[in-house]
Each structure stands twice: as C-alpha cells, then as structure tokens.
Design a protein around this motif. Structure first.
Motif, PDB file in Angstrom:
ATOM      1  N   UNK A   8       0.817  -1.208   0.000  1.00  0.00           N
ATOM      2  CA  UNK A   8       0.000   0.000   0.000  1.00  0.00           C
ATOM      3  C   UNK A   8       0.854   1.263   0.000  1.00  0.00           C
ATOM      4  N   UNK A   9       2.034   1.204   0.581  1.00  0.00           N
ATOM      5  CA  UNK A   9       2.886   2.390   0.686  1.00  0.00           C
ATOM      6  C   UNK A   9       3.448   2.863  -0.651  1.00  0.00           C
ATOM      7  N   UNK A  51       9.598   3.202 -13.198  1.00  0.00           N
ATOM      8  CA  UNK A  51       8.210   3.100 -12.757  1.00  0.00           C
ATOM      9  C   UNK A  51       7.398   2.328 -13.785  1.00  0.00           C
ATOM     10  N   UNK A  52       6.161   2.048 -13.436  1.00  0.00           N
ATOM     11  CA  UNK A  52       5.241   1.461 -14.406  1.00  0.00           C
ATOM     12  C   UNK A  52       4.132   2.466 -14.692  1.00  0.00           C
ATOM     13  N   UNK A  53       3.660   2.429 -15.931  1.00  0.00           N
ATOM     14  CA  UNK A  53       2.569   3.288 -16.368  1.00  0.00           C
ATOM     15  C   UNK A  53       1.486   2.381 -16.935  1.00  0.00           C
ATOM     16  N   UNK A  54       0.295   2.441 -16.354  1.00  0.00           N
ATOM     17  CA  UNK A  54      -0.835   1.646 -16.809  1.00  0.00           C
ATOM     18  C   UNK A  54      -1.807   2.566 -17.520  1.00  0.00           C
ATOM     19  N   UNK A  55      -2.151   2.211 -18.758  1.00  0.00           N
ATOM     20  CA  UNK A  55      -3.113   3.023 -19.504  1.00  0.00           C
ATOM     21  C   UNK A  55      -4.517   2.561 -19.143  1.00  0.00           C
ATOM     22  N   UNK A 113       5.203   4.346  -8.727  1.00  0.00           N
ATOM     23  CA  UNK A 113       6.617   4.609  -8.504  1.00  0.00           C
ATOM     24  C   UNK A 113       6.994   4.215  -7.087  1.00  0.00           C
ATOM     25  N   UNK A 114       8.202   4.503  -6.685  1.00  0.00           N
ATOM     26  CA  UNK A 114       8.714   3.992  -5.417  1.00  0.00           C
ATOM     27  C   UNK A 114       8.048   4.641  -4.210  1.00  0.00           C
ATOM     28  N   UNK A 115       8.181   3.970  -3.104  1.00  0.00           N
ATOM     29  CA  UNK A 115       7.699   4.520  -1.845  1.00  0.00           C
ATOM     30  C   UNK A 115       8.631   5.617  -1.347  1.00  0.00           C
ATOM     31  N   UNK A 116       9.923   5.350  -1.371  1.00  0.00           N
ATOM     32  CA  UNK A 116      10.898   6.262  -0.786  1.00  0.00           C
ATOM     33  C   UNK A 116      11.073   7.574  -1.538  1.00  0.00           C
ATOM     34  N   UNK A 151       9.319  13.093  -4.431  1.00  0.00           N
ATOM     35  CA  UNK A 151      10.244  13.671  -5.413  1.00  0.00           C
ATOM     36  C   UNK A 151       9.724  13.428  -6.832  1.00  0.00           C
ATOM     37  N   UNK A 152       9.243  12.201  -7.101  1.00  0.00           N
ATOM     38  CA  UNK A 152       8.716  11.878  -8.430  1.00  0.00           C
ATOM     39  C   UNK A 152       7.468  12.689  -8.738  1.00  0.00           C
TER      40      UNK A 152
END
Length: 195
Positions: A29-30, A76-80, A90-93, A97-98
């Motif tokens: 979830x994070x 990252x992944x991009x889902x259309x 994208x990442x949790x950490x 920033x992203x």
C-alpha cells in the motif's frame, strides 16, 4: 550475531518458501500512486519517459524517467486506464520527489493533471505459482493467460468493490497487483486469505 541469528529470520524463510511454492499476499500500500489525466496526458508521458507509451488501454509499460543530463531519475510502471488517463506507480521512498518532477514538467495549459492518489488506494499483491488458482477462486473472473496476459490491467469486482487488477509480479512468480479503495482493503485481504 549475523542476519540468521535474528528472531525474525525464520519467519522470512517461511514467507519466502510460501511465495516460491504456493502464493503469498504482499501489502505494498505504501507504493506511490499517481494519476495522470487530460487531453495532453499521453503526449506528456511520451515526452517524459523513455519507453513507448502508445499502448492500448489495459496495458502496463515499464519505463524510466531521465533528467536533463540523461541520468535516471526513477523507474516506474505506467498503466493506460483510458485514452487520456494513466496510473503511474513509482517507489515509496522517492514518491514525493517523483510527484514534484511530474508536476514541474507538466504543461501549464490545463491539458494535464497529475494527482497523488496514494492515500486513496491500498495495494495487495498475490504472488506465487498458485496465484491464478487463488485469485480465480476469490474473484471468479477469467484470469487465464489468454484472458489476462502479463502486463495486462483491468477492473474486476470483489464483492461490491471495484478493484484494479494488474498482472505484474516482483518475486519472479505469477501474480497480480490489486488496487483497492483503502476502506475496502481489509475485506479484500479477507477474501484472498479465505481463498
């Protein structure tokens, strides 16, 4: 005094074996979840990322975002989800920033919105060689390879809850990521656990 001497190491071993031999539920979830929407969303993502974003609705693309010097900002992944609607995971950490990078580089003409939906959606992952049997028993949809290929995404209904199912796995086994409104996360967990 090393890693194996810690009281949690036997638990990690058991979890690993279960994911490798059967299936396990992972709560991620994070992870940072962004929605990119608008008539300019496709062009924006095509420009900002390194992979081809011209994919059909229901496809997932793994990609990178580079800085001005060509260094990797993130992967990252991009889902259309629709012609003009994308889910970026994208990442949790580095999520904030992203998010800032996406917002700073989005056009300011109103054709693109970048929304952080991380607090709205939970994510439970079912990964392991028996994941298909378990998810089919839990949800009842067709999760066969032909109906739900790798890097596919579609909405499914669990009880009365609409869940975004994405066929990805980061443990080297078959599996799905399941994005659910947070208030229904425990019910989804119970449904998967029961199955």
């Amino acid at each position: 005094n090393g890693w194996a001497a810690r009281n949690w190491s036997p638990v990690v071993g058991a979890e690993h074996r279960t994911a490798r031999e059967s299936a396990a539920i992972f709560d991620v979830t994070a992870i940072t979840k962004l929605e990119v929407n608008g008539s300019g969303a496709f062009a924006f993502l095509q420009h900002l990322t390194t992979n081809q974003m011209d994919q059909p609705v229901g496809r997932v693309t793994y990609t990178s975002v580079l800085n001005e010097r060509g260094g990797v900002m993130c992967d990252l992944t991009v889902t259309r989800l629709a012609t003009d609607r994308f889910m970026v995971l994208t990442s949790t950490g580095y999520g904030y920033r992203d998010l800032k990078w996406f917002r700073d580089h989005a056009p300011d003409d109103g054709t693109v919105s970048v929304e952080d939906v991380s607090n709205d959606l939970g994510c439970l992952c079912l990964w392991g060689p028996r994941a298909r049997d378990i998810i089919t028993a839990a949800i009842g949809d067709d999760f066969s390879n032909d109906a739900f290929p790798y890097r596919g995404a579609r909405y499914v209904t669990v009880g009365e809850v609409r869940v975004l199912a994405i066929r990805l796995s980061y443990v080297g086994e078959l599996g799905w990521e399941l994005y659910v409104p947070n208030e229904h996360g425990a019910a989804l967990w119970d449904t998967l656990w029961e199955a």
